[in-house]
Design an enzyme around this catalytic site. Structure first.
Site, PDB file in Angstrom:
ATOM      1  CG  PHE A  71      -1.974   0.981   1.263  1.00  0.00           C
ATOM      2  CD1 PHE A  71      -3.125   0.803   0.511  1.00  0.00           C
ATOM      3  CD2 PHE A  71      -1.861   2.133   2.034  1.00  0.00           C
ATOM      4  CE1 PHE A  71      -4.143   1.741   0.527  1.00  0.00           C
ATOM      5  CE2 PHE A  71      -2.883   3.076   2.054  1.00  0.00           C
ATOM      6  CZ  PHE A  71      -4.026   2.885   1.299  1.00  0.00           C
ATOM      7  NE  ARG A 113     -10.228  -2.676  -2.703  1.00  0.00           N
ATOM      8  CZ  ARG A 113      -9.652  -2.106  -1.649  1.00  0.00           C
ATOM      9  NH1 ARG A 113      -8.450  -2.512  -1.274  1.00  0.00           N
ATOM     10  NH2 ARG A 113     -10.230  -1.135  -0.988  1.00  0.00           N
ATOM     11  CG  ASP A 161       0.342  -3.156   6.786  1.00  0.00           C
ATOM     12  OD1 ASP A 161      -0.751  -3.581   7.230  1.00  0.00           O
ATOM     13  OD2 ASP A 161       0.535  -1.961   6.485  1.00  0.00           O
ATOM     14  CE1 TYR A 164      -8.986   1.553   7.374  1.00  0.00           C
ATOM     15  CE2 TYR A 164      -7.999   2.382   9.387  1.00  0.00           C
ATOM     16  CZ  TYR A 164      -7.928   2.149   8.030  1.00  0.00           C
ATOM     17  OH  TYR A 164      -6.795   2.494   7.346  1.00  0.00           O
ATOM     18  CE  LYS A 165      -7.669  -0.863   5.062  1.00  0.00           C
ATOM     19  NZ  LYS A 165      -6.238  -0.839   4.746  1.00  0.00           N
TER      20      LYS A 165
HETATM   21  C1  LIG Z   1      -5.588   0.504   4.710  1.00  0.00           C
HETATM   22  C2  LIG Z   1      -4.119   0.488   4.713  1.00  0.00           C
HETATM   23  C3  LIG Z   1      -3.381   1.552   5.255  1.00  0.00           C
HETATM   24  C4  LIG Z   1      -4.054   2.803   5.749  1.00  0.00           C
HETATM   25  O1  LIG Z   1      -3.322   3.435   6.730  1.00  0.00           O
HETATM   26  P1  LIG Z   1      -3.998   4.482   7.727  1.00  0.00           P
HETATM   27  O2  LIG Z   1      -2.900   5.139   8.409  1.00  0.00           O
HETATM   28  O3  LIG Z   1      -4.916   3.691   8.611  1.00  0.00           O
HETATM   29  O4  LIG Z   1      -4.816   5.421   6.894  1.00  0.00           O
HETATM   30  C5  LIG Z   1      -2.001   1.437   5.311  1.00  0.00           C
HETATM   31  N1  LIG Z   1      -1.378   0.334   4.845  1.00  0.00           N
HETATM   32  C6  LIG Z   1      -2.057  -0.715   4.298  1.00  0.00           C
HETATM   33  C7  LIG Z   1      -1.325  -1.912   3.829  1.00  0.00           C
HETATM   34  C8  LIG Z   1      -3.445  -0.651   4.199  1.00  0.00           C
HETATM   35  O5  LIG Z   1      -4.111  -1.648   3.641  1.00  0.00           O
END
Ligand SMILES: *Cc1c(COP(=O)(O)O)cnc(C)c1O
Length: 397
Positions: free
Chosen positions: A113, A356, A184, A209-210
């Site tokens: 990400f 997705r 992660d 939150y996911k």
């Molecule tokens: C959703 C996601 C994020 C989002 O980071 P936030 O700081 O919570 O906005 C970061 N890394 C990955 C791999 C994600 O899937």
């Protein structure tokens, strides 16, 4: 056997909606509204500042962290909540780099990400020691773990395609090369079985939150393997990670174990919502969840492939190599996703061409999957997406 009819009843889902975006923002667990109201009125309202002690607000990041730990193969006292995932990535990476002072390479992949990569870039600049962020194709990672690598920083499940890395094998390879790992789990926690201890992971981070349904902006988590927990020096040395915050000492002394990864005041209200959301997992066996996620995903892929020849599967075909989402490529994917949402089937779009769909057995059943596939087929085969109303891009896709 896990009762998925019972778990579905624990969520509020808007009438007429099939929700295939729990990989981006989980829906509202019914218990969360009540719990938040209780914390707001009975604790904040009545206890005022005494709530930090009387209602256990101060310990909440560790207490809730232990509940997350059970879902990812960590022991009590190894996970702590707070901040956002981007911040936790920074902390974990900084800690890992400091444990490998003679090496300069952070190895990651192009499926990561962007925020994780951006945080690494920012950390490299802040350190000013000439570190290099080396980003390779996901399939090349194993071959690129050389003795230059200080830290292997990967997201286990690719947010676009759902491709699943082999955490245990890559961690083993990293250790064999003298490197540490930062995993992660943004799309793993609550989505696939994770066992950090068995995999030998050094650091892990994730959001809640996911797939964990903690609500928009819910706090992130960080795991530090017990062998490192008392050795790492936090880069973000805030007062709540101090050994004795209320001694107000002028110099920082790191707290015990993972508690040193706390930074500032915990988000008490958000933690309350998350805590309520975690109750849903009490009756859930991860192996059941995984089996059902795979069977629902296979059902979706077969139905979509049979009815929509214009879509190409972007996710690995082998269910064992996939997380809990299914993605398809389609050049007009943005418009098609908007048309789907207009018909009550909520998925999302990731540039340039990925549609997705999160497959979340806690609240999705066969009927939902069939309706989603059928609606998608109507949109594709009737070219319903070909409408200017569906092409206007919103800020959040
Ligand atoms: C959703 C996601 C994020 C989002 O980071 P936030 O700081 O919570 O906005 C970061 N890394 C990955 C791999 C994600 O899937």
């Amino acid at each position: 056997m896990t009762d998925f009819t019972a778990t579905k009843a624990m969520f509020h889902l808007p009438e007429g909606v099939v929700y295939l975006d729990g990989n981006s923002l989980g829906p509202l667990p019914r218990a969360a509204s009540h719990r938040m109201q209780q914390v707001i009125e009975d604790e904040w309202g009545e206890m005022l500042i005494t709530g930090w002690n009387r209602a256990g607000w101060m310990e909440a990041p560790l207490r809730v962290g232990d509940r997350i730990g059970r879902l990812i193969g960590a022991e009590p006292g190894q996970v702590v909540m707070g901040d956002t995932l981007s911040i936790k990535v920074y902390q974990a990476l900084a800690a890992a780099l400091a444990l490998r002072p003679d090496r300069r390479v952070i190895l990651s992949d192009s499926g990561n990400f962007p925020s994780d990569l951006y945080m690494a870039e920012g950390l490299i600049r802040a350190l000013g020691q000439g570190h290099e962020l080396r980003v390779v194709a996901p399939g090349e990672v194993a071959a690129q773990i050389t003795d230059e690598v200080a830290v292997l920083m990967l997201t286990e499940v690719d947010y676009r395609t759902g491709r699943l890395h082999d955490m245990a094998a890559l961690t083993k390879a990293a250790h064999a090369a003298g490197a540490l790992t930062v995993w992660d789990l943004a799309h793993s926690a609550g989505a696939v079985p994770v066992n950090l201890a068995d995999a030998g992971a050094d650091f892990a981070v994730g959001c809640t939150y996911k797939f964990l349904n903690g609500g928009p902006g819910a706090p992130a988590f960080i795991y530090v393997a017990p062998r490192h927990a008392d050795a790492v020096q936090p880069a973000l040395s805030g007062w709540l990670g101090h050994a004795a915050p209320f001694d107000f000492e002028p110099r920082y002394r790191a707290g015990a174990g993972v508690a040193r990864m706390r930074v500032g005041t915990p988000p008490v209200l958000a933690l309350a919502a998350l805590d309520a959301a975690l109750d849903v997992w009490e009756g859930v066996a991860m192996a059941d969840l995984r089996a059902r996620s795979q069977s629902l995903s296979e059902r979706f892929i077969s139905a979509v492939e049979a009815a929509c020849p214009d879509l190409t599967l972007a996710s690995p075909r082998d269910p064992e190599c996939r997380g809990s989402q299914v993605s398809f490529r389609f050049a007009e994917g943005y418009a098609a996703t908007q048309a789907l949402i207009a018909r009550g089937v909520i998925g999302d779009f990731r540039a340039p061409d990925i549609m997705r769909f999160g497959i979340t057995p806690l609240y999705l059943d066969e009927g939902d999957i069939d309706r989603a596939a059928q609606t998608l087929a109507e949109i594709l085969n009737g070219r319903i997406w070909d409408d200017p109303a569906y092409r206007t891009r919103a800020a959040v896709t």
